[in-house]
Structure formats: C-alpha cells, structure tokens
Design an enzyme around this catalytic site. Structure first.
Site, PDB file in Angstrom:
ATOM      1  CG  ASN A   1      -5.819   0.978  12.535  1.00 47.84           C
ATOM      2  OD1 ASN A   1      -5.758  -0.052  11.859  1.00 47.84           O
ATOM      3  ND2 ASN A   1      -4.794   1.789  12.686  1.00 47.84           N
TER       4      ASN A   1
ATOM      5  NE  ARG B   1      -0.923  -1.826   9.607  1.00 54.23           N
ATOM      6  CZ  ARG B   1      -1.217  -0.870  10.489  1.00 54.23           C
ATOM      7  NH1 ARG B   1      -1.704  -1.157  11.683  1.00 54.23           N
ATOM      8  NH2 ARG B   1      -1.045   0.397  10.168  1.00 54.23           N
TER       9      ARG B   1
ATOM     10  CD  GLU C   1      -3.128   0.014  14.785  1.00 51.60           C
ATOM     11  OE1 GLU C   1      -3.593   0.576  15.813  1.00 51.60           O
ATOM     12  OE2 GLU C   1      -2.238   0.515  14.089  1.00 51.60           O
TER      13      GLU C   1
ATOM     14  CG  HIS D   1       2.417   3.237  12.886  1.00 50.21           C
ATOM     15  ND1 HIS D   1       1.596   2.129  12.746  1.00 50.21           N
ATOM     16  CD2 HIS D   1       2.005   3.835  14.031  1.00 50.21           C
ATOM     17  CE1 HIS D   1       0.756   2.060  13.753  1.00 50.21           C
ATOM     18  NE2 HIS D   1       0.979   3.091  14.563  1.00 50.21           N
TER      19      HIS D   1
ATOM     20  CD  GLU E   1      -4.809   4.945  14.056  1.00 50.28           C
ATOM     21  OE1 GLU E   1      -4.404   5.828  14.841  1.00 50.28           O
ATOM     22  OE2 GLU E   1      -5.328   3.892  14.447  1.00 50.28           O
TER      23      GLU E   1
ATOM     24  CE1 TYR F   1      -6.656  -0.264  19.453  1.00 54.48           C
ATOM     25  CE2 TYR F   1      -6.803   1.162  17.533  1.00 54.48           C
ATOM     26  CZ  TYR F   1      -6.120   0.228  18.291  1.00 54.48           C
ATOM     27  OH  TYR F   1      -4.888  -0.217  17.869  1.00 54.48           O
TER      28      TYR F   1
END
Ligand code: BGC
Length: 453
Positions: free
Chosen positions: A292, A78, A352, A122, A167, A294
């Site tokens: 994504n 990606r 991600e 992005h 995002e 985290y």
C-alpha cells in the site's frame, strides 16, 4: 496511445475497499460488533460523530456495486472480511448468515468476471476478542489461525488471492501507540507486543493456508520512503529510525526472522525479547507481498516526537492531499525496487494506492471532475510501469478506493473514491478518475501518456 506504457498481458487491474469502511449494518444477521463499532460510538473519537453504521450500505448493495465495477472494466476486487460477521465471538461459533454474505459477494464477482482478492484482517477485531486482551493476548495467533482456516475451507475453491493482515504498522501505531484508531490505546509497552502478536497471527494463517489452501497467500504492508531533511548525523539517525519503525519492523521478521536493530533504540526497555520459536512461526514463506503506497516523508531529528524522535518536514512546492500527504510518485518506483532488492524476487501487488482530494459535492451535467485525483492516478501508474521496466515482478494494481467511504477516524470528511457516494441517497456517480481508470484498463496502460482529463 503510447505502446511504451503497455503493461504485461496478465497484469491485473482492480480496486480495493474494506469491510468496516463500506459495508454498514455491522451487527446485522447475527454479526458480533467490532472494536471499530465501539470506537466510532465513543464520543469524540470520530470527525463529525460519523460511524460505519450505514457507510456505503454495501452490505445491501453489493450486487449493484459489482455491476458498476464491471461497467468500469475492473478485472479484480480486493475486499476484506469482517471477522465478527463470520465468528461473532471471534472464536468458536460460526454465523452462517455472515459467511453466506461473503460467499454471495464472491459468487457475484466471479459471475461478473472479476477476480476476488480477500483480506482477512482490515482492522475490525471482534469486540469479544478485545475484551480478552485483543492483540495483546498471545492466544490471538491461534484465534486468527482458526478464523482463517474457516475462510480457507469455505472460499478457497473460488478465491485465489488471500491477504492475511492489512497494514500491521497502522494497527499498532494507531491502535496501541498513539490511540487515534481503535482500540484507542496509547502505551509504549503495548505497541511492540501487539506488533509481535500480529505477526505471529500472520504466520499462523499462512501455516493454515499451507494445510488447506491451493492458491496464493500474502501479507499487505504500507511502506513510506523515509528521506532525510539534511545530512547531519542526527537527522540521518532519525531517518533510519523512522524507516525501521514503519517500513522494516514488519517485513524483516516476515522475511528474515528478526527485528531491525533500531527497535531497541526506539522503544528502550519497552522492547521485549521473544523466543526463536516465534520467529519460526512468523517467517513462513509467502506467495506475494501487497504494497500500500500513498506518500513519502522527509525527516529530521525531533526530541519531542515520541517515541521515534523523528518528525516529517513539510515540502514547499509539493501537491498535498486532503490527508496532508505529499504527492510523490517517484517514491512508488523506488519502493518497488527497494522491496525487490531487500526482500527478493517474489511477486508484488499494489494492494492500495490513491488520494483524498476535495471533490465537488454533486455531479454537474452528469460529470464529476476530480483532476487532482486523475493526475495522482496517472503519475502513480507511470511510476509502477517504470518499476516493471526495471525488472520488478509486479502482478497487479488495486486503486484505493472504489467508493468514497468511511476514512476511519476522519469519518466521511476525506474522500478517496473513484466513485462518488451521496451519503443521503447512496447514489453512486463515477468521477472523471473512474472513467480515466476505465480507459487505462481497456488499453492495458497504453493511454497513460495521454494528458489527464
Ligand atoms: C488503509 C485504508 C485507508 C487508506 C487511506 C490505508 O492505510 O488500508 O483503510 O482508508 O490507507 O488512509
């Protein structure tokens, strides 16, 4: 080997990067500068004065980087397209050399048997568009639709997975509300406007895709489970606001055509009313959703925490990454189940997931050990497998990130790479986590129960 952890045969294993974080040469060959180029060159904005001028020099080294992905067994990659490379002014004039760079990258990936997933935005908005109001100008939905159409016409014969925005929450929270990211504004009234036009731009790109594309298009969001520090009504309400602000503000309009009710509570009279036609544009059916993931946060009511009035409480005994994020793999399983239950059965990708930890500066005897990153990877891969077992339609996983790269305003001080990059020599050295991931891919997950190196 543990066949328990075998993934579906078609599961796609890859890694992710973004243009400004790795490419370098941001204005080479006729490219127009982006807001990140300007932000990074504004004194005081970046840790250690770092910029993306050279970054990982991927613009010149993409062929060896793709060869390295192949050596590690990666099946997908990606990457993002820098809008200003292909349209220096953001609209109108096309820069053939910029377009050619992405064509060569895609051809090289395919020649190495690696499936490309392209992200159109992005965070590196052309500066020329920011000068016309950027995400605050309603025309940006059409500007983005035209830019997306150019890429679809050029690359959809070879790229089968497209992401519109990466995002949108970070774009508005960092770029328009708190000012820590480009374009660096801090304005309660601007943030909801930027958020809305981002989502209109997403809708406009999906519409363009339906006219021009033959494969799949989706949206990428960052989701963080919001847990509550206590069961007091104030803390519960604060947690609900934090969840609406970060997690539902973008998905509810994309799937339901409306914003969460908490938004007016958070933004007060800065929260605008929008015409129904906007929601019709935003709510285009998408083919997949990119997650994504985290960390999570545990929240309490905090009057001083502008404007959501919720702040995170540090967790004792937790492993915390270099970016201050708690390692919480269970949250990934929970988030996947939450997406399925709230928004439906559509295909999901982890676009991600990764961690910044302190790494030894150089390899010793050819070996660069990053046990905390190996552990993070192992635990999160187990977490996604648990979700698949519970019926989540998860199609692939992209580790963040292939390379140590420019971590936005943190500069190069936070390293997320599976592959170490020596910024003086540009030498790439796969870390233990890269070798571990290569073994996971080769066994399609079956080594996951094995103790991490
Ligand atoms: C972004 C990446 C970033 C990563 C780690 C995500 O928010 O998409 O560009 O490097 O998180 O902070």
């Amino acid at each position: 080997m543990n066949p328990e952890y075998q993934f579906p045969d078609s599961f796609l294993w890859g890694s992710a990067t973004s243009a400004y974080q790795i490419e370098g040469s941001p204005t080479a060959d006729g490219a127009g500068p982006s807001i990140w180029q300007r932000f990074a060159h504004t004194p005081g904005m970046m840790a250690n004065g770092d910029t993306g001028d050279v970054a990982c020099d991927h613009y010149h080294r993409f062929e060896s980087d793709v060869a390295l992905m192949q050596q590690l067994g990666m099946q997908a990659y990606r990457f993002s397209i820098a809008w200003g490379r292909v349209m220096p002014d953001g609209t109108g004039r096309v820069n053939p050399k910029g377009l050619d760079f992405y064509q060569r990258l895609v051809d090289c990936l395919l020649a190495h048997g690696i499936q490309p997933m392209a992200t159109l935005y992005h965070w590196d908005l052309p500066e020329a568009l920011d000068n016309r109001g950027g995400w605050l100008n309603p025309d940006i939905a059409h500007w983005f639709g035209d830019y997306a159409s150019l890429l679809f016409r050029t690359l959809d014969d070879r790229v089968k997975l497209w992401c519109t925005l990466n995002e949108p929450w970070v774009v508005t929270d960092g770029g328009y509300l708190h000012g820590a990211l480009a374009p660096g504004h801090r304005n309660l009234y601007e943030a909801p406007i930027a958020a809305h036009h981002l989502m209109r731009a997403h809708g406009s790109a999906v519409q363009a895709y339906r006219a021009l594309g033959r494969h799949q298009v989706g949206l990428v969001v960052n989701i963080e489970p919001k847990h509550c520090a206590s069961d007091t009504p104030q803390d519960l309400a604060a947690t609900r606001r934090a969840d609406a602000y970060m997690n539902r503000q973008y998905l509810d309009p994309a799937f339901f055509g409306r914003y969460p009710e908490e938004m007016t509570e958070i933004f007060g009279d800065a929260w605008p009313q929008w015409p129904q036609a906007d929601f019709d544009l935003i709510k285009q059916p998408i083919d997949f959703l990119g997650l994504n993931y985290y960390t999570r946060s545990v929240n309490r009511h905090d009057e001083q925490a502008w404007p959501v009035k919720a702040s995170p409480v540090k967790q004792k005994h937790a492993t915390i990454t270099e970016t201050g994020w708690e390692v919480y793999p269970q949250g990934l399983t929970d988030t996947l189940l939450w997406l399925k239950n709230r928004y439906g059965e559509l295909p999901l990708y982890i676009t991600e997931n990764g961690s910044a930890f302190y790494d030894p500066p150089e390899a010793e005897g050819g070996q660069l050990n990053d046990p905390l990153r190996v552990n993070y990877l192992q635990k999160h891969l187990q977490a996604i497998h648990h979700a698949i077992k519970q019926g989540v339609n998860l199609r692939g996983y992209f580790a963040w990130s292939l390379l140590d790269n420019l971590e936005w305003s943190h500069g190069f001080s936070k390293r997320f790479g599976l592959v170490h990059v020596n910024l003086q020599t540009q030498q790439r050295t796969p870390k233990a986590s890269a070798h571990y991931y290569a073994r996971v891919i080769a066994s399609n997950g079956a080594i996951l129960e094995a103790p991490a190196d």
